[in-house]
Design a protein around this motif. Structure first.
Motif, PDB file in Angstrom:
ATOM      1  N   ASP A  98       0.853  -1.192   0.000  1.00 57.45           N
ATOM      2  CA  ASP A  98       0.000   0.000   0.000  1.00 57.45           C
ATOM      3  C   ASP A  98       0.886   1.237   0.000  1.00 57.45           C
ATOM      4  O   ASP A  98       1.957   1.241   0.627  1.00 57.45           O
ATOM      5  CB  ASP A  98      -0.887   0.009   1.250  1.00 57.45           C
ATOM      6  N   ILE A 105       2.807  -7.121   8.108  1.00 57.62           N
ATOM      7  CA  ILE A 105       2.261  -5.778   7.873  1.00 57.62           C
ATOM      8  C   ILE A 105       2.880  -4.788   8.850  1.00 57.62           C
ATOM      9  O   ILE A 105       3.280  -3.675   8.478  1.00 57.62           O
ATOM     10  CB  ILE A 105       0.718  -5.793   7.973  1.00 57.62           C
ATOM     11  N   SER A 135      -1.400  -5.029   1.978  1.00 53.37           N
ATOM     12  CA  SER A 135      -2.664  -5.746   2.081  1.00 53.37           C
ATOM     13  C   SER A 135      -2.404  -7.185   1.680  1.00 53.37           C
ATOM     14  O   SER A 135      -1.632  -7.445   0.748  1.00 53.37           O
ATOM     15  CB  SER A 135      -3.709  -5.130   1.149  1.00 53.37           C
ATOM     16  N   LEU A 195      -7.149 -10.529  -1.442  1.00 54.33           N
ATOM     17  CA  LEU A 195      -6.290  -9.349  -1.336  1.00 54.33           C
ATOM     18  C   LEU A 195      -7.094  -8.078  -1.618  1.00 54.33           C
ATOM     19  O   LEU A 195      -6.993  -7.082  -0.894  1.00 54.33           O
ATOM     20  CB  LEU A 195      -5.136  -9.486  -2.331  1.00 54.33           C
ATOM     21  N   SER A 224      -9.142  -7.060   1.151  1.00 53.74           N
ATOM     22  CA  SER A 224      -8.341  -6.322   2.144  1.00 53.74           C
ATOM     23  C   SER A 224      -8.197  -4.871   1.741  1.00 53.74           C
ATOM     24  O   SER A 224      -8.296  -3.954   2.568  1.00 53.74           O
ATOM     25  CB  SER A 224      -6.949  -6.939   2.293  1.00 53.74           C
ATOM     26  N   LYS A 225      -7.958  -4.648   0.483  1.00 58.15           N
ATOM     27  CA  LYS A 225      -7.802  -3.275  -0.015  1.00 58.15           C
ATOM     28  C   LYS A 225      -9.098  -2.502   0.205  1.00 58.15           C
ATOM     29  O   LYS A 225      -9.093  -1.353   0.652  1.00 58.15           O
ATOM     30  CB  LYS A 225      -7.495  -3.279  -1.528  1.00 58.15           C
ATOM     31  N   ARG A 247      -7.246  -1.180   3.485  1.00 62.55           N
ATOM     32  CA  ARG A 247      -5.820  -1.525   3.428  1.00 62.55           C
ATOM     33  C   ARG A 247      -5.265  -2.015   4.769  1.00 62.55           C
ATOM     34  O   ARG A 247      -5.964  -1.948   5.783  1.00 62.55           O
ATOM     35  CB  ARG A 247      -4.989  -0.340   2.926  1.00 62.55           C
ATOM     36  N   ALA A 248      -4.040  -2.472   4.715  1.00 54.87           N
ATOM     37  CA  ALA A 248      -3.342  -2.985   5.894  1.00 54.87           C
ATOM     38  C   ALA A 248      -4.149  -4.085   6.589  1.00 54.87           C
ATOM     39  O   ALA A 248      -4.162  -4.167   7.812  1.00 54.87           O
ATOM     40  CB  ALA A 248      -2.988  -1.854   6.851  1.00 54.87           C
ATOM     41  N   CYS A 249      -4.890  -4.874   5.801  1.00 63.09           N
ATOM     42  CA  CYS A 249      -5.723  -5.932   6.376  1.00 63.09           C
ATOM     43  C   CYS A 249      -5.290  -7.291   5.847  1.00 63.09           C
ATOM     44  O   CYS A 249      -4.568  -7.386   4.855  1.00 63.09           O
ATOM     45  CB  CYS A 249      -7.201  -5.736   5.990  1.00 63.09           C
ATOM     46  N   SER A 272      -7.136 -10.913   4.580  1.00 55.66           N
ATOM     47  CA  SER A 272      -8.399 -11.575   4.252  1.00 55.66           C
ATOM     48  C   SER A 272      -8.131 -12.991   3.793  1.00 55.66           C
ATOM     49  O   SER A 272      -7.048 -13.293   3.280  1.00 55.66           O
ATOM     50  CB  SER A 272      -9.134 -10.826   3.125  1.00 55.66           C
TER      51      SER A 272
END
Lengths: 196, 332
Positions: B198, B262, B281, B306, B309-310, B314-316, B318
């Motif tokens: 990201d 992350i 992500s 992915l 997540s975005k 973000r920064a997740c 899934s």
């Protein structure tokens, strides 16, 4: 064996007998179709295999094959470089004969890792000589016979050659008789590299 | 001791000699020096009319040298200024001087320009050996150049087939396909994690590509440091990475690993004194989610996770559930 020698055999076969023969010989010997790199080294066995395979296909003995190779090396126009380097040996065929003893030294100036036949010339009469050829690889006498025949034509000299039988360690003595050093025109040689 | 020898012997020993009288006129010239002067007969000519003396500058100096003393000289023909000659001068009786000339290094051009032959040189002159060497050297160099070109071609071909990403040193896509194919073929269980950076574009745009490259290399270090030797880390393209964990299918451990990754990515990186901040992500899938795992399907599902997540900001991390299931299990 120096790649230059193997490469020469490759050119000899392709130029004289065609790419087809080279392709079949190469495949029989496990050599790539592109052949050899002139500046690398190869195992001597590859050279033996190659000469055996070519000899079998052309129905020629090893000596006859090497003699043809020698003549090809100095007379084929694709390989002008070698013929020129030999012509630096002298103005006449006689000078050339005497320059043969230097051949090894000359070759190693250009290619220190090239193992060339050791040659020594002995004057046995007013126009007769004995050339002793020693080489790590068998067949130096036959190869040199071919080269001398080719160079005699190049100088326009009439020469009689008689090859001897190599002794146990492969040393071979050639008897040379220079009948007429200006028998024919010969080929032109200029010190300056021809341009164009 | 005085040695007398004939003019023809002198011609043979020194085909490039000149005998100059006290009146500075040329009295004798060797056959080779006469040859390079062409039609013009040198005999009787004033020395300085034919030659441009460069060392010493004046012709007087040639005659001024002490008896028995030999002097070096450099000169050129007036009509051939680009072919420098070098030589040696000795004093003779009767105020005469004997000059012996040679081409020195200009011999290669000289043979072509003046059509010289082996016989134009003294037997002891190494000119012929030098010409031979120049030619042999050129032949060898040409051969080496050709070989280098062939090797260069082979090198390019080999690079194209290589398995390494040259910027990061990670594996590339081709390598990944090999690894996944082997894992699937041997029926081993594994996890496939798809990571997309990201804010990477922002680093590239504001700080330049050098900064971007630095970040990608730093990311590669982080990924390597957080994984085991048996895992495969792939730069999938641009700022996308794929991590393959052989034998690791515990969702909790993978989840924790993804979060640690992350966290590490979010630590500021510095490039040329400037701080670069990125994050990542992640989408994950497992081989056991599939009856018969397939590379393309797994990559597609991890990619979908992915993007989930975005979309979630973000920064997740899934998870994809596999077998074409649309539902994504959300965690974190």
């Amino acid at each position: 064996m120096h790649g230059l020698v193997n490469r020469s055999i490759q050119s000899f076969v392709s130029d004289t007998y065609g790419g087809g023969l080279w392709a079949s010989v190469a495949s029989e010997c496990g050599v790539s179709l592109d052949g050899f790199e002139a500046m690398l080294h190869y195992d001597d066995q590859v050279t033996h295999d190659l000469l055996d395979a070519i000899g079998a296909r052309l129905d020629k003995g090893r000596d006859m094959l090497l003699e043809d190779l020698g003549t090809y090396l100095v007379s084929n126009h694709n390989l002008e470089a070698l013929r020129r380097l030999l012509r630096f040996g002298g103005v006449t065929f006689l000078d050339f004969l005497h320059s043969l003893e230097e051949l090894n030294g000359r070759a190693s100036l250009a290619l220190p890792d090239l193992d060339m036949p050791q040659l020594s010339l002995l004057e046995t009469g007013p126009s007769t000589f004995r050339l002793t050829c020693r080489w790590g690889f068998p067949g130096a006498g036959a190869l040199m016979s071919g080269i001398l025949r080719g160079m005699a034509d190049d100088y326009g000299a009439l020469v009689l050659l008689e090859g001897g039988v190599p002794d146990a360690d492969g040393t071979c003595v050639l008897k040379i008789e220079l009948l007429d050093s200006r028998f024919s025109e010969g080929r032109q040689f200029d010190l300056a590299v021809p341009t164009g | 001791m005085t040695v007398t020898f004939s003019a023809s012997s002198l011609d043979q020993l020194m085909p490039m000699h000149l005998l100059v009288g006290p009146d500075f006129r040329i009295r004798r010239a060797g056959p080779s020096i006469q040859k390079i002067c062409g039609e013009r007969d040198l005999i009787g000519q004033p020395f300085t009319r034919v030659f441009d003396l460069r060392r010493p500058r004046s012709v007087d100096a040639l005659f001024a040298a002490e008896q028995k003393d030999a002097t070096r000289l450099h000169l050129a023909l007036h009509h051939e200024p680009d072919t420098p000659l070098k030589g040696q001068v000795v004093q003779l009786q009767g105020g005469r001087i004997l000059i012996n000339l040679s081409f020195g290094i200009s011999v290669v051009e000289a043979v072509a320009r003046f059509g010289l032959t082996i016989e134009d040189f003294a037997v002891t002159d190494l000119a012929i050996e030098m010409l031979y060497l120049v030619e042999a050297n050129a032949a060898v160099t040409a051969e080496l150049r050709q070989m280098n070109q062939r090797l260069q071609g082979a090198k390019i071909a080999a690079q194209e087939q290589a398995f390494t990403d040259t910027l990061t040193g990670l594996k590339n896509r081709r390598a990944m396909e090999h690894v996944l194919g082997r894992l699937i073929g041997s029926g081993r269980e594994f996890a496939l994690m798809h990571l997309d950076l990201d804010y990477f574009k922002r680093v590239n745009d504001t700080l330049g590509h050098a900064a971007g490259d630095h970040v990608l290399q730093r990311v590669a270090e982080i990924l390597v440091s957080c994984s085991r030797k048996t895992d495969t880390i792939v730069r999938f393209g641009g700022d996308e990475f794929v991590l393959v964990f052989d034998g690791l299918t515990d969702t909790k451990r993978l989840e924790a690993l993804a979060r640690r990754l992350i966290g590490k990515l979010e630590e500021p990186m510095t490039f040329a004194g400037r701080s670069c901040r990125i994050s990542g992500s992640i989408g994950i899938t497992l081989s056991r989610f599939y009856e018969t795992p397939q590379i393309d399907a797994m990559l597609h599902d991890a990619d979908m996770a992915l993007y989930e997540s975005k979309n979630r900001g973000r920064a997740c991390v899934s998870w994809a559930m596999g077998q074409g299931q649309e539902t994504l299990q959300r965690t974190g």
